[in-house]
Every structure is written in C-alpha cells, then in structure tokens.
Scaffold this active site. Sequence first.
Site, PDB file in Angstrom:
ATOM      1  N   ASP A 128     -22.577  32.580 -41.189  1.00 31.40           N
ATOM      2  CA  ASP A 128     -23.038  31.570 -42.146  1.00 31.40           C
ATOM      3  C   ASP A 128     -24.548  31.535 -42.319  1.00 31.40           C
ATOM      4  OD1 ASP A 128     -20.638  30.465 -43.108  1.00 31.40           O
ATOM      5  OD2 ASP A 128     -20.330  29.459 -41.195  1.00 31.40           O
ATOM      6  N   ASP A 186     -15.072  32.508 -47.824  1.00 28.84           N
ATOM      7  CA  ASP A 186     -16.362  31.799 -47.825  1.00 28.84           C
ATOM      8  C   ASP A 186     -17.548  32.758 -47.629  1.00 28.84           C
ATOM      9  OD1 ASP A 186     -14.053  30.608 -46.690  1.00 28.84           O
ATOM     10  OD2 ASP A 186     -15.161  28.898 -45.945  1.00 28.84           O
TER      11      ASP A 186
HETATM   12  N1  GLY Z   1     -15.642  27.185 -43.892  1.00 26.32           N
HETATM   13  C1  GLY Z   1     -16.558  26.584 -44.749  1.00 26.32           C
HETATM   14  C2  GLY Z   1     -15.940  25.562 -45.584  1.00 26.32           C
HETATM   15  O1  GLY Z   1     -15.416  24.603 -45.048  1.00 26.32           O
HETATM   16  O2  GLY Z   1     -15.945  25.697 -46.780  1.00 26.32           O
END
Ligand code: GLY
Length: 404
Positions: A128, A186
């Site tokens: 991330d 994501d």
């Molecule tokens: N995993 C990141 C989100 O909750 O979108």
Amino acid sequence: MKKHWYVFLITAGMMAASCGQNTNNKDKIEKETEVVDGLGNQIGQALDRAAVQYKHMMTLLPEGEFPKTYHPKTDKFEGSGSGWWCSGFYPGTLLYLNEYNADKVLKGEADRALDLLKKEQYNTSTHDLGFMMYCSFGNAFRLDPKPEYKEILIQSAQSLSTRFSEKVGAIKSWDSKEGDFLVIIDNMMNLELLFWATAATGDSTYYDIAIKHADTTLKNHFREDHSSYHVLNYDPETGEVNKKRTAQGYADESAWARGQAWGLYGYTVMYRVTKEQKYLDQAVAIADFVLNHPNMPEDKVPYWDFDAPNIPDELRDSSAGAIMASALLELAEYVEAGKAEKYGQDAKQMINTLTGPEYIAAEGTNGGFLLKHGVGHIPENSEIDVPLTYGDYYLVEAMLRYLQ
Ligand code: GLY
C-alpha cells in the site's frame, strides 16, 4: 539505468495525475470556472465544511497518530500508526483542501503529518505504499517540488518494488503463509507511484513492474462480465492462479463495490500514462459494468457489494462512490462524446448525492471526517457505516476535479 522515450510521455501525463492533479485556490477556481450551477455551490459548501471538519479532527487526533475512523454509536475517534495503509490520505486531503482555500492551518497540519509519515518510505511489508506515500508526498511534491520529497518518493517506489515477483508478474499484496502469493485488485492503485518514479529518475524498472502487474491483473482478475475478483492466490513458483476469492466482499463470486472502484480508477490511470487502448477498454468495461448494474441505485452511491443478498436493505459504501466519481470524471476525458456525457452525468449524480445532507457530516460531528456511511470490512465486522479517510480523500479529489 535505462532511459526511454516514454519517460517524457509519462512526465507529460503526470501533469494531469490524480494524486498529481493540478488544482488552484478557491478564488481562482471560482473565477475561472464561473461555477454557478447548484452542484458547484453545493461542492463549495462541502469543501468549506471539510476545512472546518478537519480543524475539528485535529483536536481529536491522539499525538503521533493518523485518523482511521470514528464510531458514531459510541462517539469514539479511532487513530492509527503511520504503517496503516490509510495514513497518507490525511496529509493528502489536507493538501487538497489547502490548495482550494489556501489555509495555513491546514498546510501546517499537513506538514506535521508528512513528517510523521516519512519513515514509511522504508516499509517493505505492505503493497500500500502507493496509497500511503503518493497520495501524501506525491501531492506535496507536485505543489512544492522539494528534493526531500523526491527522495522520499523514490525510496518508497524502491521499497514497493521489492514485492514484485518476476515469476508471477505481479506485486505481492498481502504477506501470507508459504506457498501463497496474494494479489488484490486494490493493488492497481499503487502503480501510479511507480510511474512517477520512472519519470523522476529515468529508470524504467518501476514502469516495467507497473505494466507487468497491470497486465497480469488484466489477464486473471476479471470475470466475463468485467467485474473483478477481490483476491487472487498465485503459486509463487509457477505463477499459476491457485484460487480466486474475496476477503472484503460478500462472496467469492460477488462484485465487492470498492474493488470495482479500485479497478476502474487503476485502469484509467494506466491509460492516462501509457495511452494503450487495452487499458482504456478495461476502464470502460468496468465503468459500464457498475453504471449499468441493475443494483446500482438511482442516486449512484453503490451498495457495499453489488451482489449483497438483501438489497435494497443493505448498506451503501460512500467511499466506493467517491472513488468511482473521481475516476469517471477523468475517464470521461478519454472517451467519445456519448460515453463522456454518460460518465460525466453519473459522476455528477454521485457527487451530488455524496455532498448532500445524507452523506456530508454536520459541523463538529463525525469525528471531524467529512463523509459519512463508509463500509470498511463487513466480513470482519470492522468499520461498518462509519467515515473512512479514503472516502474523504477521493470525494475532495472528485469535487476539485468537477470544479475544474
Ligand atoms: N483493502 C483496501 C480497501 O479496503 O479498500
């Protein structure tokens, strides 16, 4: 170090980047755009409210922490450490707001949060870093190209790149047990940092990783109807897909709303940077899937999962709506007139709903967050019908995009 022609293309493309989108201050925006329609006024009020709210949030934030969420039922503000995947949205939102209203208090708070965040540039335990470092330092560098910010962003891209597997052709999302290689949709959102790093350094390694990741995801993550799975588990030795499943959605075969939003935004960025038709086709296919879905409500804020079993008695996810709105406003610039009109209208509807009384927090409430009614992780019974930092970040981005 390799240097290619596309470095120059990326540099040009970054001028319109999402975390790097050009925005102006409030007076200039209003003067230049002559926003006189009702939505423009509503957006202006929502942006003013956001500034007030974030100053309130500053009074609630525990020292050394970042905002995570607020629990309306118990009136409890929840913070996080800098390693939480959402830490960059707070300084990113403050920078966007300061860009709009040139508020020194917000800028000072953004600088304080950036200082607290910068150690994450060395974090190799998360995929991330794009969210964390590009939505924060990417915006900071765009507004004030300090060498320090540049170094932090390059180091962040290097840290993110350590998670790439040549065999799988993707960046590992979540660490898991041996034999797993988990990639979530994501992760498309973390590629923009890599494109930036190639543009900044001339080293194509980052660009190549982003392309491979996007191509592997394009090949494996999507169903025939163009919805996406949430989690793919690859065999790290062979690169074969072992399992397709969900983590945050209703079911393995369902269309988790925020996952569709990440894919839509991610492939829109892929097209912006590369101008490759296949990425535009994918972004359009995702947009058409969500916008034409029979379970998309008329007000265009999606239920948390398009296949949630009790629609219409299911929660909406305002964060998914905010991400989709911002992505659609950009995608509308790349498509033919008919589609552009539709995407623009639907984005406008999303923003209209999200800046209305049902979703915008009253002054001094909602833990200082702007947007209400986000859904984090229903299967884990976590962050349900609460504000979320990324809901605020992408709504503010969408509002600024709309004004421009
Ligand atoms: N995993 C990141 C989100 O909750 O979108």
